[in-house]
Design an enzyme around this catalytic site. Structure first.
Site, mmCIF file in Angstrom:
data_model
loop_
_atom_site.group_PDB
_atom_site.id
_atom_site.type_symbol
_atom_site.label_atom_id
_atom_site.label_comp_id
_atom_site.label_asym_id
_atom_site.label_seq_id
_atom_site.Cartn_x
_atom_site.Cartn_y
_atom_site.Cartn_z
ATOM 1 N N ASP A 168 0.843 -1.198 0.000
ATOM 2 C CA ASP A 168 0.000 0.000 0.000
ATOM 3 C C ASP A 168 0.875 1.243 0.000
ATOM 4 O OD1 ASP A 168 -2.437 1.732 0.759
ATOM 5 O OD2 ASP A 168 -3.267 -0.287 0.728
ATOM 6 N N HIS A 199 -3.716 5.699 3.715
ATOM 7 C CA HIS A 199 -4.430 4.484 3.328
ATOM 8 C C HIS A 199 -3.726 3.226 3.820
ATOM 9 C CE1 HIS A 199 -6.436 1.479 0.756
ATOM 10 N NE2 HIS A 199 -7.439 2.340 0.772
ATOM 11 N N SER A 365 -11.715 -1.774 -0.739
ATOM 12 C CA SER A 365 -10.340 -1.717 -0.251
ATOM 13 C C SER A 365 -10.302 -1.763 1.268
ATOM 14 C CB SER A 365 -9.649 -0.449 -0.749
ATOM 15 O OG SER A 365 -10.339 0.698 -0.296
#
Length: 995
Positions: A168, A199, A365
């Protein structure tokens, strides 16, 4: 505007792993061409052997250098170093790939969530419902509690000694929410290990966070943060390949990838994912945020060896953003697999912020790390000493799908096996023994809506095969095989009416394969009505594990419960042409509606069960039976169908297809309904763009539809589409419709009914005329709908398909489709569509040089199933013609069966087709104006122009000409013979007198 660098980066893949320096030296010795150079990659993977190198190549030397590279013995292939871009999901810009028709930098990628308010648009519930859900969540504490993680924590399972790779945006060092951050690595071109977007931290927190407000599932899991995205959310395939290799070298157990996109043909990436799972790393990935549209699965979650995760809300409804199946790898010539594998809560999930504190996010996600956290927890259940002997990508998926709770509302292509059930999967793994299984394990036509679309349409004799594509999960080993063909075991005598052919993976690798059932009802079941039940069984074998001597084996069982009805009447049977569809990938196929600015690609499959699924349901509700043709038009028997439905098609046509369709309509009475799309070369050229993903110019290979090809198909009927791009609203009989980037009709025979309306023309030439138009100029009406009788058959053409496609539909035109099918299949004429005012007293005609032309600057054969290919009926056609050229062609001696296709008795249906058309047909070319001989000739085809029915010209002109010529020759020979006889008689008399 950007500058295009004259140097592009390429990935050179090798057949073997070696030190990067050894690969570099090999290339330097083997290449003689200048204009290239080796790129050093300084990252943690450089300490390990690699199977690829990164080189730069000057554009001027590209062809020569790549040619030399591909000829080197140790080089596997050469690919552009694709870049990945993750797009922010905004209210005003839902799609992360394109903004106002401009492609974002990097590889086309799924949208991602970065704030609490995102992904809320399009939800099925009101604000009060959201508030209620938040209260419910608050009352029930954490998402971990909803899945029962605390029950496993109480047993001492917390993810200990499980290595979790989070691919990520990175993570901050010494983050207070994490107990066990083992390593942080950076694979980007930025000099930082930190997460500046948030994120990656959030995803890691869902997996292993320990803050009381946002607990993770496996707090003792060892976190390995792979920073593969820059602060601008850009990544490259080469970064991923290095990071994947490092994950393999460092023996990761689980890998989460909350990313994806539609490009399942990025082979270096896809094949490296296979290698990841082959090395016993369990990969979990988000299915995509492109819902509620069907056919929108993202890669790599759509791969069978990856656990693909969809999203649900706290009411167990599929989240509006969650992508739907089926997989589209297999289209247009097969049928997709069931995906997602499972669904998990993905709305308003709590996770860690960049520095401290918690926040909520929504998206697949987010659902992906929910499942990845459960996987880490489940891995820790198995003692470390024999963990690798039991756990692998297949066995973990078996535990998840077999333990999942099937939801009441969604179908299998929305929910997969259902909502994950952590405790049920735990019970399965506790006593797990390596075995193979099949997913789904049941196909039940009485289980609606879960078994949609199969439960929506029963089986019947004479239909195209119904294909069901199931996934084989082999927990016994990374490699396996099916010993012999699967077997159908009917539960009673009626089951013998079922005929099943099987296609399946020759080698099951890595861990997974496929089994496709091609199902037909035998002809003796024409009048049967009822249910057929039974099992399909097969055995899977794998090599023995270390210390074992015998092959591992396991029996798989697929339960079938099928509904069968008597064969419907011809007028109720519709055949959908799937064969002539081309989609992205591999080609740049532009969207059908040019009004849509945020998604320029046509990538949803264009299948009855993907973006045309609402239309399919409507046709079933109207009493029609709809079948799919995945082979050329020569591969169906026109006597069986009322209408052939052609919608938004991009491929070319074989000459045999054009000839057969003409005969099917004129002599066999087949109805033909065609829905076109825009096609304008100037507009296509304008849509060209430079893609930094592939470092190349992208240009559309066709328009919304391939109008030049459709015009060839329709030429025998005197019908052709133009190159206008028309937009506007219109009304027929009180039905309001939107014409969205449709085309016009420029050729149509006299005697047909044509409907014209006033629209704006947004093509390049049309836009110029719009600018020059003054207020006193008359508004032009464009013909868009035409209906005509063609001897035994009937034809309807319409210039737009967006009103049938759920992808970007503004208004539907299902009402029009029903009226068209009433006419083409049943000769029922709507009084408005067939009003006298719409009847054509003279033919529409456009000269050949004014018709839309094909592009000559694209290599269409690279994307086509027709150009440069052999006409063959595939395994999605009727069994009796597999591997042949189809119906009505055997008598011509051009119909050899390809090797590998079984020899099947052709049967009564094919024999009757041969008998119905044994004479060789002649092609008809029409190139004439309204009062020319050509239109008089066409009058022979159109019943309305005649006082009595006639045969098609190809059935009587040729025999008549032969008869006349034969008679004339006979008379000529007779006269010559008579003259000779008179001469011999005269000379004989003279001789007698002389004697």
């Amino acid at each position: 505007m950007f500058e295009i660098n004259n140097r592009n980066n390429y990935i050179v893949r090798f057949l073997e792993y070696n030190r990067a320096e050894a690969h570099r030296d090999y290339l330097q010795l083997g290449l003689r061409s200048p204009g290239w150079g080796w790129i050093e990659r300084r990252n943690p993977a450089s300490r390990y052997p690699t199977d690829f190198g990164l080189v730069w190549i000057e554009e001027s030397a590209r062809e020569g250098v790549i040619g030399e590279l591909e000829r080197l013995g140790m080089v596997k292939d050469v690919n552009v170093d694709a870049s990945y871009t993750r797009g922010l999901l905004k209210e005003e810009s839902r799609d992360g790939r394109f903004i106002d028709e401009n492609k974002r930098p990097g590889k086309i990628f799924t949208s991602m969530s970065f704030s609490e308010a995102e992904n809320e648009h399009g939800a099925e519930m009101s604000n009060s419902s959201f508030s209620l859900r938040r209260e419910l969540l608050s009352e029930r504490s954490q998402v971990t509690s909803l899945f029962g993680a605390d029950a496993l924590w109480a047993k001492g399972y917390t993810g200990s000694k499980v290595k979790m790779a989070v691919f990520d945006t990175g993570i901050r060092d010494n983050h207070p929410h994490f107990r066990n951050i083992k390593e942080r690595t950076n694979w980007t071109n930025e000099n930082t290990l930190n997460d500046n977007l948030g994120h990656g931290t959030f995803v890691a927190g869902v997996v292993a966070g320990r803050d009381a407000e946002c607990l993770g599932f496996a707090p003792d899991t060892e976190i390995y943060a792979f920073r593969v995205f820059t602060d601008a959310q850009v990544s490259y395939t080469s970064w991923f390949l290095d990071a994947f290799n490092y994950a393999i070298a460092t023996n990761m157990d689980v890998l989460n990838l909350s990313i994806g996109g539609p490009d399942y043909l990025d082979l270096p990436f896809v094949e490296k994912v296979w290698e990841i799972t082959a090395n016993n790393i369990i990969m979990v990935s988000a299915i995509g945020n492109d819902g509620p549209l069907y056919g929108t699965l993202n890669n790599p979650a759509d791969q069978s060896d990856v656990i693909g995760v969809g999203g649900i809300d706290y009411s167990d409804h599929i989240a509006s953003f969650s992508s739907r199946g089926m997989s589209t790898w297999e289209l247009p010539h097969g049928y997709g697999r069931v995906k997602p594998d499972v669904v998990a809560y993905g709305r308003d999930i709590m996770g860690s912020k960049i520095s401290t504190g918690c926040k909520s996010l929504s998206g697949t996600s987010v659902a992906s790390p929910v499942v990845a956290g459960m996987v880490c927890l489940l891995v820790s259940v198995i003692p470390e000493s024999n963990r690798k002997d039991i756990l692998n990508p297949a066995s973990m998926k078996q535990a998840l799908v077999e333990g999942a709770a099937k939801l009441a509302g969604p179908n299998m292509y929305e929910q997969g096996a259902g909502r994950v059930d952590l405790l049920a999967s735990y019970e399965i793994l506790k006593s797990y023994q390596p075995r193979a299984s099949i997913f789904p394990s049941v196909l039940d036509y009485t289980d609606c809506p879960y078994s949609w679309p199969f439960c929506r349409q029963p089986l019947y004799a004479g239909a195209m095969p119904v294909i069901f594509n199931a996934t084989i999960l082999n927990g016994m080993g990374v490699t396996g095989y099916i010993e012999s063909s699967p077997t159908w075991h009917p539960s009673d005598e009626e089951g013998n009416l079922l005929s099943i052919h099987f296609t399946y993976s020759e080698v099951i690798w890595p861990w997974t394969g496929y089994l496709a059932l091609h199902i037909q009802i035998k002809e003796e079941g024409t009048q049967f009505s009822g249910e057929i039940e039974g099992n399909v069984t097969f055995r899977v074998f794998s090599p023995p594990a270390p210390g074992e001597k015998e092959l591992r084996s396991s029996t798989c069982v697929l339960q079938l419960k099928l509904k069968v009805v008597p064969t419907p009447p011809r007028s109720k049977r519709i055949l959908w042409d799937q064969f002539h569809n081309i989609k992205y990938p591999p080609g740049y196929i532009p969207r059908d509606s040019l009004d849509v600015r945020n998604d320029i690609l046509d990538w949803h499959g264009d299948h009855l069960h993907t973006n045309f699924h609402i239309m399919f349901n409507m046709l079933r509700d109207a009493g029609y039976y709809v079948e799919t043709l995945g082979s050329p038009l020569t591969c169906f028997d026109a006597h069986q169908y009322g209408t052939l439905l052609l919608v938004d098609l991009e491929d070319e046509y074989f000459p045999e297809e054009i000839e057969k369709l003409r005969d099917d309509v004129i002599n066999t009475g087949l109805g033909l309904a065609v829905f076109g799309e825009w096609y304008n070369v100037d507009t296509m050229v304008k849509m060209r763009f430079f893609d930094d993903n592939t470092r190349s110019w992208w240009t559309p290979i066709t328009g919304g539809a391939n109008i030049p090809a459709l015009n060839d198909l329709l030429a025998p009927f005197g019908i052709a589409f133009g190159d206008k791009i028309l937009n506007g609203d219109f009304s027929i009989d009180g039905e309001q419709s939107r014409y969205a980037s449709g085309t016009d009709i420029v050729r149509f025979p006299r005697g047909g009914h044509v409907h014209s309306f006033s629209f704006m023309d947004s093509s390049e030439s049309g836009a110029t005329q719009n600018v020059l138009r003054t207020s006193d100029m008359a508004v032009v009406d464009f013909p868009i709908l035409g209906l005509i009788e063609a001897n035994e058959g009937r034809i309807a053409v319409y210039g737009d398909s967006n009103c049938l496609d759920s992808s970007h539909m503004v208004t539907n035109c299902y009402w029009l489709l029903r009226k068209i099918l009433d006419f083409t299949s049943g000769n029922i004429r709507d009084p408005v569509l067939f009003s006298n005012s719409a009847k054509q007293d003279s033919a529409l005609y456009e000269e050949d040089n004014q018709l839309p032309s094909r592009r000559t600057d694209v290599n269409f054969s690279a994307y086509s199933a027709v150009v440069g290919k052999e006409l063959i009926c595939g395994i999605d056609s009727r069994f009796e013609i597999w591997g042949t050229k189809g119906y009505n062609l055997q008598v011509r001696g051009r119909n050899r069966r390809l090797p590998g296709y079984p020899v099947i008795d052709l049967g009564r249906g094919l024999n009757s087709s041969i008998r119905s058309s044994t004479s060789k047909r002649r092609k008809v070319n029409v190139k004439s104006k309204s009062d020319s001989l050509g239109n008089k000739y066409l009058g022979l085809f159109y019943g309305e122009e005649l006082d009595m029915p006639v045969l098609a010209t190809s059935h009587w002109i040729v025999p008549a000409l032969i008869a006349v010529i034969g008679l004339l020759l006979f008379l000529s020979f007779w006269r010559i013979r008579q003259k000779r006889r008179r001469r011999r008689k005269g000379s004989g008399s003279a001789r007698y007198s002389n004697l």
